[in-house]
Design an enzyme around this catalytic site. Structure first.
Site, PDB file in Angstrom:
ATOM      1  CG  ASN A  10      -1.701   1.237   1.440  1.00  0.00           C
ATOM      2  OD1 ASN A  10      -1.836   2.036   0.520  1.00  0.00           O
ATOM      3  ND2 ASN A  10      -2.239   1.433   2.641  1.00  0.00           N
ATOM      4  CD1 TRP A  11       3.567   1.266  -2.961  1.00  0.00           C
ATOM      5  CD2 TRP A  11       3.577   2.597  -4.765  1.00  0.00           C
ATOM      6  NE1 TRP A  11       4.392   0.703  -3.895  1.00  0.00           N
ATOM      7  CE2 TRP A  11       4.415   1.499  -5.016  1.00  0.00           C
ATOM      8  CE3 TRP A  11       3.419   3.551  -5.751  1.00  0.00           C
ATOM      9  CZ2 TRP A  11       5.097   1.337  -6.220  1.00  0.00           C
ATOM     10  CZ3 TRP A  11       4.090   3.400  -6.944  1.00  0.00           C
ATOM     11  CH2 TRP A  11       4.931   2.305  -7.180  1.00  0.00           C
ATOM     12  CE  LYS A  12       0.379   3.538   4.869  1.00  0.00           C
ATOM     13  NZ  LYS A  12       0.161   3.698   6.270  1.00  0.00           N
ATOM     14  CG  HIS A  95      -5.874   1.815   5.253  1.00  0.00           C
ATOM     15  ND1 HIS A  95      -5.458   2.718   6.201  1.00  0.00           N
ATOM     16  CD2 HIS A  95      -4.819   0.999   5.013  1.00  0.00           C
ATOM     17  CE1 HIS A  95      -4.183   2.459   6.509  1.00  0.00           C
ATOM     18  NE2 HIS A  95      -3.777   1.418   5.805  1.00  0.00           N
ATOM     19  CD  GLU A  97      -2.945   5.443   6.826  1.00  0.00           C
ATOM     20  OE1 GLU A  97      -2.977   5.494   5.589  1.00  0.00           O
ATOM     21  OE2 GLU A  97      -1.953   5.028   7.468  1.00  0.00           O
ATOM     22  CD  GLU A 167      -3.382  -2.719   7.377  1.00  0.00           C
ATOM     23  OE1 GLU A 167      -2.253  -2.963   6.948  1.00  0.00           O
ATOM     24  OE2 GLU A 167      -3.990  -1.668   7.133  1.00  0.00           O
ATOM     25  N   GLY A 173       2.421   2.248  10.881  1.00  0.00           N
ATOM     26  CA  GLY A 173       3.367   3.366  10.772  1.00  0.00           C
ATOM     27  C   GLY A 173       4.051   3.741  12.071  1.00  0.00           C
ATOM     28  CB  SER A 213       5.237  -1.619  12.123  1.00  0.00           C
ATOM     29  OG  SER A 213       4.827  -0.297  12.362  1.00  0.00           O
ATOM     30  N   GLY A 234       2.768  -1.225   4.314  1.00  0.00           N
ATOM     31  CA  GLY A 234       2.641   0.198   3.967  1.00  0.00           C
ATOM     32  C   GLY A 234       4.012   0.790   3.673  1.00  0.00           C
ATOM     33  N   GLY A 235       4.581   1.461   4.659  1.00  0.00           N
ATOM     34  CA  GLY A 235       5.844   2.189   4.490  1.00  0.00           C
ATOM     35  C   GLY A 235       6.930   1.404   3.765  1.00  0.00           C
TER      36      GLY A 235
HETATM   37  C1  PEP Z   1      -0.831   0.184   6.075  1.00  0.00           C
HETATM   38  O1  PEP Z   1      -0.966   1.370   5.941  1.00  0.00           O
HETATM   39  O2  PEP Z   1      -1.655  -0.604   5.577  1.00  0.00           O
HETATM   40  C2  PEP Z   1       0.342  -0.323   6.800  1.00  0.00           C
HETATM   41  C3  PEP Z   1       0.357  -1.575   7.138  1.00  0.00           C
HETATM   42  O3  PEP Z   1       1.312   0.607   7.073  1.00  0.00           O
HETATM   43  P1  PEP Z   1       2.786   0.319   7.681  1.00  0.00           P
HETATM   44  O4  PEP Z   1       3.311  -0.938   7.075  1.00  0.00           O
HETATM   45  O5  PEP Z   1       3.581   1.533   7.280  1.00  0.00           O
HETATM   46  O6  PEP Z   1       2.622   0.202   9.161  1.00  0.00           O
END
Ligand code: PEP
Length: 255
Positions: A10-12, A95, A97, A167, A173, A213, A234-235
């Site tokens: 997930n590049w956000k 999600h 966010e 999640e 994050g 994470s 994500g990140g």
């Molecule tokens: C996400 O946003 O779906 C996610 C898992 O982020 P991160 O890996 O950065 O915690």
């Protein structure tokens, strides 16, 4: 029944044109042979067309980060299933966010998941507990109520085809990942609930991912638990070194 691991990036809101294609080209160069693991990249909407060109001839797939439930109409700024069909196979829905910053409710998430399935797109339905839920012992209640609401408009035939992502909000994050053991326990609860609602075949077939994470240094630990069908990253997915290590780790764990 063999379920191959599913790794979703997930590049956000990262990947300003033409970065998306450059990022995918770098990932392609770095990746070794990936035969079994299914890899999905979810760039921002505006990058999907160029990403589609970049993934041609590879087994990388594309996903969107959101969707609207109507096919067409006066819905300013929204993207319909008909617009995404043909461009991507997966869609992230619900999600945290979007739930937190954009007020997405369980009802909206359920409509999005149903719209995906009815247009042959696979929703990746995200559920997760907040830090407060976690501190007060309400994690399971929150997760399962989001789950039940999110699949509420689906039939047992449809639910088999979707993907759920556990999640925890406190892990997204933050650098504080949920332990693989705990993630596997929650995933078992999710599959059990799907079984109660839709029957054994649905709970056997549905794929449930962990996200929060995940980095190359901890990703392999999750693959030790067979309940964990893959990872939502994500990140670390916007860093081609990290993401390719995570994917290659999954591939090594394939039977
Ligand atoms: C996400 O946003 O779906 C996610 C898992 O982020 P991160 O890996 O950065 O915690």
């Amino acid at each position: 029944m063999t379920k191959h691991k599913l790794i979703v990036g997930n590049w956000k809101m990262h990947g300003i044109i033409p970065e998306a294609s450059i990022m995918i080209e770098k990932l392609k160069k770095e990746l070794g042979e990936v035969k079994k693991t299914e890899v999905v990249i979810c760039p921002p909407f505006v990058d999907l067309m160029s990403a589609d060109e970049s993934v041609k001839g590879t087994n990388l797939k594309l996903g969107a980060q959101n969707i609207f439930w109507e096919e067409e109409g006066a819905f300013t700024g929204e993207i319909s299933p008909l617009m995404l069909k043909g461009l991507c196979k997966y869609v992230i829905v619900g999600h945290s966010e979007r739930r937190i910053y954009l007020g997405e409710t369980d009802k909206m998430v359920a409509k999005k998941a149903a719209a995906c399935v009815r247009h042959e797109l696979t929703p990746i339905l995200c559920v997760g507990d907040s830090l407060q839920d976690f501190a007060e012992g309400f994690s399971k209640v929150t997760i399962l109520s989001q789950l039940q609401a999110g699949v509420n408009l689906l039939t047992s035939d449809e639910v088999k085809k979707i993907v759920i992502a556990y999640e925890p909000i406190w892990a997204i994050g933050t650098g504080k990942n949920c332990t693989p053991n705990k993630a596997a326990e929650v995933i078992k609860d999710i599959k059990h609930t799907i079984g109660e609602m839709f029957g054994k075949e649905a709970s056997d077939k549905i794929r449930v991912l962990y996200g929060g994470s995940v980095k190359a240094k901890n990703s392999n630990d999750y693959f030790e638990f067979p309940e964990v069908d893959g990872l939502l990253v994500g990140g670390a997915s916007v860093d081609h070194h990290e993401f390719s290590k995570i994917i290659m780790g999954a591939e090594k764990h394939e039977k």
